[in-house]
Design a protein around this motif. Structure first.
Motif, short mmCIF file in Angstrom:
data_model
loop_
_atom_site.label_atom_id
_atom_site.label_comp_id
_atom_site.label_asym_id
_atom_site.label_seq_id
_atom_site.Cartn_x
_atom_site.Cartn_y
_atom_site.Cartn_z
N ALA A 231 -6.49 31.39 -7.89
CA ALA A 231 -6.14 32.51 -7.02
C ALA A 231 -5.21 32.05 -5.90
CB ALA A 231 -7.41 33.13 -6.44
N ILE A 232 -5.51 30.90 -5.33
CA ILE A 232 -4.66 30.38 -4.24
C ILE A 232 -3.27 30.05 -4.76
CG2 ILE A 232 -4.36 28.46 -2.62
CD1 ILE A 232 -7.45 28.35 -2.42
N LEU A 233 -3.22 29.36 -5.90
CA LEU A 233 -1.92 29.01 -6.47
C LEU A 233 -1.12 30.27 -6.80
CD1 LEU A 233 -2.79 26.01 -8.84
CD2 LEU A 233 -1.34 25.96 -6.79
N ASP A 234 -1.81 31.26 -7.31
CA ASP A 234 -1.12 32.50 -7.67
C ASP A 234 -0.52 33.15 -6.42
OD1 ASP A 234 -0.68 34.18 -10.06
OD2 ASP A 234 -1.56 35.71 -8.75
N ALA A 235 -1.30 33.22 -5.36
CA ALA A 235 -0.82 33.85 -4.13
C ALA A 235 0.35 33.05 -3.53
CB ALA A 235 -1.97 33.94 -3.12
N MET A 236 0.22 31.72 -3.54
CA MET A 236 1.29 30.90 -2.96
C MET A 236 2.57 31.00 -3.78
SD MET A 236 -0.98 27.49 -2.00
CE MET A 236 0.31 26.50 -1.25
N THR A 237 2.42 31.12 -5.08
CA THR A 237 3.58 31.17 -5.94
C THR A 237 4.29 32.53 -5.84
OG1 THR A 237 2.43 29.68 -7.43
CG2 THR A 237 4.36 30.81 -8.32
N ARG A 238 3.48 33.59 -5.78
CA ARG A 238 4.05 34.94 -5.73
C ARG A 238 4.80 35.21 -4.42
NH1 ARG A 238 2.11 38.72 -9.44
NH2 ARG A 238 0.47 37.84 -10.75
N ASP A 239 4.25 34.71 -3.32
CA ASP A 239 4.83 35.03 -2.02
C ASP A 239 5.76 33.90 -1.57
OD1 ASP A 239 5.44 35.53 0.59
OD2 ASP A 239 3.37 35.59 1.32
N PRO A 240 7.07 34.12 -1.59
CA PRO A 240 8.02 33.03 -1.28
C PRO A 240 7.93 32.57 0.18
CG PRO A 240 9.18 35.13 -1.54
CD PRO A 240 7.75 35.38 -1.93
N SER A 241 7.27 33.34 1.03
CA SER A 241 7.12 32.87 2.41
C SER A 241 5.64 32.69 2.75
CB SER A 241 7.80 33.84 3.37
OG SER A 241 7.34 35.15 3.14
N HIS A 242 4.86 32.35 1.74
CA HIS A 242 3.41 32.17 1.95
C HIS A 242 3.18 31.07 3.00
CE1 HIS A 242 -0.84 31.49 1.21
NE2 HIS A 242 -0.85 32.59 0.45
N PRO A 243 2.36 31.35 3.99
CA PRO A 243 2.18 30.36 5.08
C PRO A 243 1.62 29.02 4.61
CG PRO A 243 0.60 32.19 5.24
CD PRO A 243 1.61 32.59 4.22
N ASN A 244 0.98 28.98 3.47
CA ASN A 244 0.46 27.69 2.96
C ASN A 244 1.54 26.84 2.29
OD1 ASN A 244 -2.08 28.19 3.88
ND2 ASN A 244 -2.96 28.68 1.87
N GLY A 245 2.73 27.41 2.07
CA GLY A 245 3.81 26.64 1.48
C GLY A 245 3.92 26.77 -0.02
N ALA A 246 4.68 25.86 -0.61
CA ALA A 246 4.98 25.89 -2.05
C ALA A 246 4.18 24.79 -2.75
CB ALA A 246 6.48 25.66 -2.28
N PRO A 247 3.29 25.15 -3.64
CA PRO A 247 2.41 24.14 -4.26
C PRO A 247 3.17 23.25 -5.24
CG PRO A 247 2.07 26.29 -5.29
CD PRO A 247 3.02 26.51 -4.14
N PHE A 248 2.89 21.93 -5.15
CA PHE A 248 3.50 21.01 -6.14
C PHE A 248 2.48 20.00 -6.65
CE2 PHE A 248 3.93 16.75 -4.24
CZ PHE A 248 3.47 17.01 -2.97
N PHE A 249 1.31 19.89 -6.03
CA PHE A 249 0.39 18.79 -6.32
C PHE A 249 -1.05 19.29 -6.18
CE2 PHE A 249 -2.14 15.08 -5.16
CZ PHE A 249 -1.52 13.97 -5.72
N VAL A 250 -1.85 19.01 -7.19
CA VAL A 250 -3.28 19.32 -7.12
C VAL A 250 -4.05 18.04 -7.34
CG1 VAL A 250 -5.21 20.58 -8.19
CG2 VAL A 250 -2.97 21.70 -7.92
N ASN A 251 -5.02 17.78 -6.47
CA ASN A 251 -5.90 16.63 -6.66
C ASN A 251 -7.26 17.10 -7.14
OD1 ASN A 251 -6.92 13.79 -6.18
ND2 ASN A 251 -8.28 14.95 -4.83
N ALA A 252 -7.70 16.53 -8.25
CA ALA A 252 -9.08 16.74 -8.71
C ALA A 252 -9.86 15.47 -8.40
CB ALA A 252 -9.09 17.02 -10.21
N THR A 253 -11.08 15.61 -7.95
CA THR A 253 -11.88 14.43 -7.61
C THR A 253 -12.91 14.17 -8.70
OG1 THR A 253 -11.61 14.95 -5.26
CG2 THR A 253 -13.33 13.37 -5.85
N SER A 254 -12.99 12.93 -9.14
CA SER A 254 -14.03 12.52 -10.08
C SER A 254 -15.00 11.61 -9.33
CB SER A 254 -13.41 11.81 -11.28
OG SER A 254 -12.64 12.69 -12.06
#
Lengths: 489, 489
Positions: A231-254
Motif C-alpha cells: 500500500a505504501i509503495l503504491d501510494a508513493m509511486t502514484r503520487d509524484p510529489s509524495h512526501p515520503n519520496g520515490a521508493p528504490f530500496f526495500v530491506n527485509a529482515t531475517s
C-alpha cells in the motif's frame, strides 16, 4: 631488533598459556561473566603507566593479563546480552594465522590465498541462499557496513548510474526529469519498524538523510506487514510529489534484533518486482539458518530473489569478530564500484582485486575465519548447530511458560532464538519496572549478562538462546532469577 | 562439543609452532617473498574439498599450512610493494587476545577494557597531534573508512545539521536558501591531485558523487599548491553558481601514496579558516611521523589546527591489519552520530558507547594492537623507529643516485620513505617500459616484491623504505636489479 621468530617463540606460547587459562577459568561455573568493571580506575591505571619507554616480556604479559581480567569472559557462556557467543577455536586459530600473514585483501597480489578463500566462501554462501552462478560477495567490517554498502550499491545500480558521478544531487535531477516533483523526487528506502538501526544509518551515510527511511508497520510478531508495504509503495509511486519520496530500496529482515522475526522474503520480492525496487535482505543474525535445510525453507524462502543479502557469521556461527558478508545476485553491481588508481590496481585477466568491489581500500581477510570454522564443523555440523539451538530455544520457552512468576513478552512466530520475558512482579515493581529491576540485579551479581529491550508491550528481558550455549546454562539462569524474585516477595 | 579449553590446548600450540616455523622460514634469505601463486589451482583445490563433514585436527592444520604456503611471507622483509610491513610480535599477540575475548567494542558493557584502551590510545594520539583536551577519536576499519567518516562527520557538522535528516537533498536546498544557484549549490570537497583515491570514494559513499571532488594541482614534489587552493576556493566562493559547487571540506595529505609528500597543513589551515572549510588531514601513511619530535615539526606543523585526522598504525607502526584512527579536535562532532536504538544503547553517565560515535554498529577492538605495540616499544622506541627509517631512506637514495644504470623519478621534498626509480635502459626498453620490464622480472623471480606507480614523469618503481626493513635488504635488492640489467645489456 632481535629476529621476530625468536621473539615470537619466547612470547607467543606464554600468551597461548594465558589464553588457555582464561578459557578454563571461564568454564568454571563460579567465574563471573562480567568483570568487576571500574572504567575510571582502569583508565587511570593505563594513563598513569603510559609507556614512554618499552616494556620487557614480563611487563607486557602483565599488561595483557590486566586487560583480560577487565574483560567479559565469553567462555563462561553466561554473557547472553548480545547476538554472539564464545568463538569457535578454529576461528581463534584463524585470527592467529591472519595476524602472522598480516596481508591486506585489497589486491590479489598482496593476498593470493586469502583472496581465493574469500571468493570461495562467498560462492558457497551464495549457493546456499539460492543465488545462481553469476553471484558474488565480499566481506565487510560488520553488518552495518554490509547494509550500508548494499544501499550504496543499489543507488549506483539504479537511476542510470547517476549516483556515482553526481550523488543525490544527480538523483533528484534525474527523478525530476522522470516526472517526480518536490519532496517526491527524493529517493526513499523502506524497511520494517522492527529492523536494525543500521538501515537508518545507511541512509544517513549514503547522503539520503534519515528522513529518507520509511518504516513499514509490523504485525504482533515483528514481521513486516506485506500488505502495508504494498500500500505504501503504491501510494508513493502514484503520487509524484509524495512526501515520503520515490521508493528504490526495500530491506527485509531475517532475524530481527529483539524478537528474531523473519520477514516473508518471497512475498516481499513479488512486491519489489512490481514496484521496481532493489530487495536487500538483512540476514545479519538469522541468515545462518540457511545451513539447516528445514529452517532454510521455513524462514528464508525466496532468498534467491533478493538483489543483495547481508550475513554475519560472527553472530550465529561462532566466528570471531568481525565476519560479515554482503552477497549480491548479480556480480556486475559490485564491479560498478571500481575506480581508477594507477598506483594500486594492476590486475589483468580473470582476477578482480577485491578493493575494486567496495568503497574502501585495505581489508582484513575475515573470510578465513569462516572458512576454518566451516572446515572444522562441516556443512552438516553447522546445520546441526542451528537445529540444536532451535530445539534448546523451544525447551527454554517451555520452562519459562511453566513458571508462574514470569510472563512472556511478544515472541517471533515461528520462534527463533530470542525469548522476551519479565517477572510478573519483582518486589513492588511490575511491567517495565520489573524488567529494569531484574536487569540491575543480574548486572550487580555479575554471573549472568542478559540484555533488556523495548517492545510494543513494554520493556522485557531479551534472552538470546545462542546455539553455542548449553541448555544447563539457561536452567541455571532461570533458577537464579526465581531465587531473586522469591527473596523479594 | 568438547570443552573449548581442551580443544584450544590441543590445537593452539600446534598453530603457534606452525607460525613460528613460517616466520623463521621467512627470515631465511633464500625464501621467496611471493608464493608460486596459481589462483585457479588453489581455488579448484579448495572447492573440490569443500567440507560437507567436519575435519579432525590433522586435516584442519593441513589446511592452515596450505594457506600459509600460498600467501605472501611478510617475514622475508622483501615484500616492499605496499605501505605496510611484517607486524610487531606484540600486535600479533594482541590479535590472539582479541580473538579469545571476542568482544564487540560497540557498547561499553560488552567490552570494558577494550573500550577503555581505545579511548586512552585516541587521547594519546590526539595529544601528539597537538589537539587539546576536548578531542576524541575512534578506530575505523581502515584509512578509507576513516576518511569517509570524516567527510560524513563534516557534512553533519556543517549546514546547521541538515545532512543528518535530509541528506544531500537538504544541503542543496540549504545552499539555495543561502544564495547559491544551480550546480553552485552542490557541496564540494577539495583534495590534491596526488591524494589517495579514498577521498573520491568518500564523496561517492556520502552521496556527493565523485564530481563533487575538486583536485587541486600539486607542485613537482606532489605537495598541494596552497596558492592554487586559495585561488580555487576564492573563485568557488565568489561565484554562487560556480560549476565546481560550494566548498565545505579540504583534505590535506600527510604522506602521499606514491611519493610520500606532506601537504603544508599550517598554510592550508589558514586558507580553510578564511573560507570556512572543514580541514581533514589524511595522515594514514605519514601520520606516525608524529612520534619523532623532529619530524613532527618538519612534516606535521599545524596538525592541531585540523578538524579531523586519519592515522593508520597498521602502516608505519607495524601494527597488524587493520588499525586506523579517526581523530577529531572537538569531541562533540562524533557524538552527532548518536542515534536512538532502545535495544542497544543503555549507558548513562560519563561513558559514551563507541557505536554512538560512528555510522556503524559492531566493532573490533583494533586499538588493543596499537596499545600493546606502544607498550612494547615505548614512545621513545617508536620515535627511534621513525628516525631510523628516514636515515635508511636517505642512504638508499644515495645508493641509487650513485648508480649510473638507474634513474630517479620525482621525489618528495623533504624525502620521506618512498623512492621512485627505474632503469635508464633495460634491454631495449626505456622509460615506463623499462619500469614494467623490471617489475615483471622481479615478480617472476619471486624474491622481491616492489610495486610500480604512475608519476608526472611516467611510470617508476616505487620503493617503500619501511622502517621495519633492514638496510641490507635494500642493498640486496639493488644488487639483484643491477645483475638483471647487466645480464640484458
Amino acid at each position: 631488533m632481535p629476529a621476530s621468530s625468536e621473539e615470537f617463540a619466547r612470547v607467543a606460547p606464554e600468551v597461548c598459556a594465558m589464553i588457555q587459562a582464561w578459557i578454563a577459568h571461564g568454564e568454571d561455573a563460579t567465574t563471573p561473566a562480567i568483570p568487576e568493571s571500574t572504567p575510571q580506575a582502569l583508565r587511570k591505571r593505563i594513563d598513569a603507566a603510559w609507556p614512554m619507554q618499552g616494556m620487557d616480556d614480563a611487563a607486557l604479559l602483565g599488561t595483557m593479563q590486566l586487560l583480560l581480567e577487565n574483560s567479559i569472559n565469553p567462555w563462561t557462556e553466561r554473557f547472553m546480552a548480545k547476538l554472539y557467543s564464545a568463538p569457535s577455536i578454529a576461528s581463534v586459530c584463524g585470527e592467529m594465522l591472519l595476524a602472522a600473514m598480516n596481508a591486506s585483501v585489497h589486491v590479489y597480489s598482496a593476498s593470493p590465498a586469502l583472496s581465493t578463500v574469500e571468493d570461495a566462501c562467498a560462492a558457497q554462501l551464495a549457493a546456499l541462499f539460492d543465488f545462481a552462478e553469476n553471484a558474488d560477495g565480499i566481506t565487510m567490517p560488520g553488518g552495518a557496513a554490509s547494509n550500508t554498502l548494499a544501499v550504496q550499491t543499489a543507488l549506483c545500480a539504479a537511476f542510470d548510474g547517476t549516483y556515482r558521478r553526481d550523488g543525490v544531487y544527480g538523483l533528484v535531477e534525474y527523478l525530476h526529469r522522470n516526472g517526480r516533483q518536490g519532496r517526491g523526487a527524493r529517493p526513499a528506502l523502506l524497511t520494517s519498524a522492527a529492523s536494525h538501526f543500521s538501515l537508518d544509518r545507511a541512509a544517513l551515510a549514503a547522503g539520503l538523510g534519515m528522513d529518507a527511511v520509511v518504516h513499514v508497520p509490523v504485525d504482533a510478531h515483528d514481521r513486516m506487514r506485506v500488505d502495508a508495504l504494498a500500500a505504501i509503495l503504491d501510494a508513493m509511486t502514484r503520487d509524484p510529489s509524495h512526501p515520503n519520496g520515490a521508493p528504490f530500496f526495500v530491506n527485509a529482515t531475517s532475524g530481527t534484533t529483539v524478537l528474531g522475526a523473519f520477514d516473508d522474503i518471497e512475498a516481499i520480492a513479488h512486491v519489489c518486482a512490481k514496484y521496481h525496487c532493489w530487495l536487500h535482505v538483512d540476514a545479519s543474525w538469522g541468515g545462518a539458518a540457511v545451513f539447516s535445510p528445514a529452517q532454510r525453507s521455513a524462514l528464508l524462502r525466496g532468498s534467491g530473489m533478493a538483489d543483495s543479502i547481508t550475513i554475519n557469521p560472527h553472530k550465529l556461527l561462532c566466528v570471531t569478530h568481525q565476519c560479515s558478508f554482503l552477497l549480491v545476485r548479480d556480480a556486475r553491481v559490485l564491479r560498478e564500484h571500481a575506480i581508477h588508481a594507477g598506483y594500486l590496481f594492476h590486475e589483468r585477466g580473470p582476477v578482480v582485486d577485491h578493493a575494486m568491489k567496495t568503497l574502501g581500500c585495505g581489508r582484513r581477510g575475515e573470510a578465513l575465519k569462516l572458512y576454518l570454522t566451516w572446515c572444522r564443523h562441516g556443512t552438516a555440523g553447522l546445520a546441526a548447530h542451528i537445529d540444536a539451538g532451535l530445539a534448546v530455544a523451544r525447551h527454554v520457552l517451555a520452562q519459562i511458560q511453566a513458571c508462574p512468576l514470569l510472563e512472556l513478552g511478544p515472541l517471533a512466530e515461528p520462534l527463533f532464538l530470542q525469548i522476551c520475558f519479565r517477572p510478573v512482579q519483582y518486589g513492588s515493581a511490575t511491567g517495565s519496572a520489573a524488567t529494569h529491576k531484574l536487569h540491575a540485579a543480574l548486572q550487580a551479581e555479575r554471573q549472568f549478562a542478559v540484555d533488556f529491550a523495548p517492545t510494543a508491550q513494554g520493556d522485557f528481558m531479551r534472552l538470546v538462546v545462542h546455539p553455542r550455549t548449553p541448555q544447563h546454562i539457561f536452567s541455571a539462569l532461570l533458577e537464579r532469577i526465581l531465587a531473586l524474585l522469591r527473596s523479594d516477595m
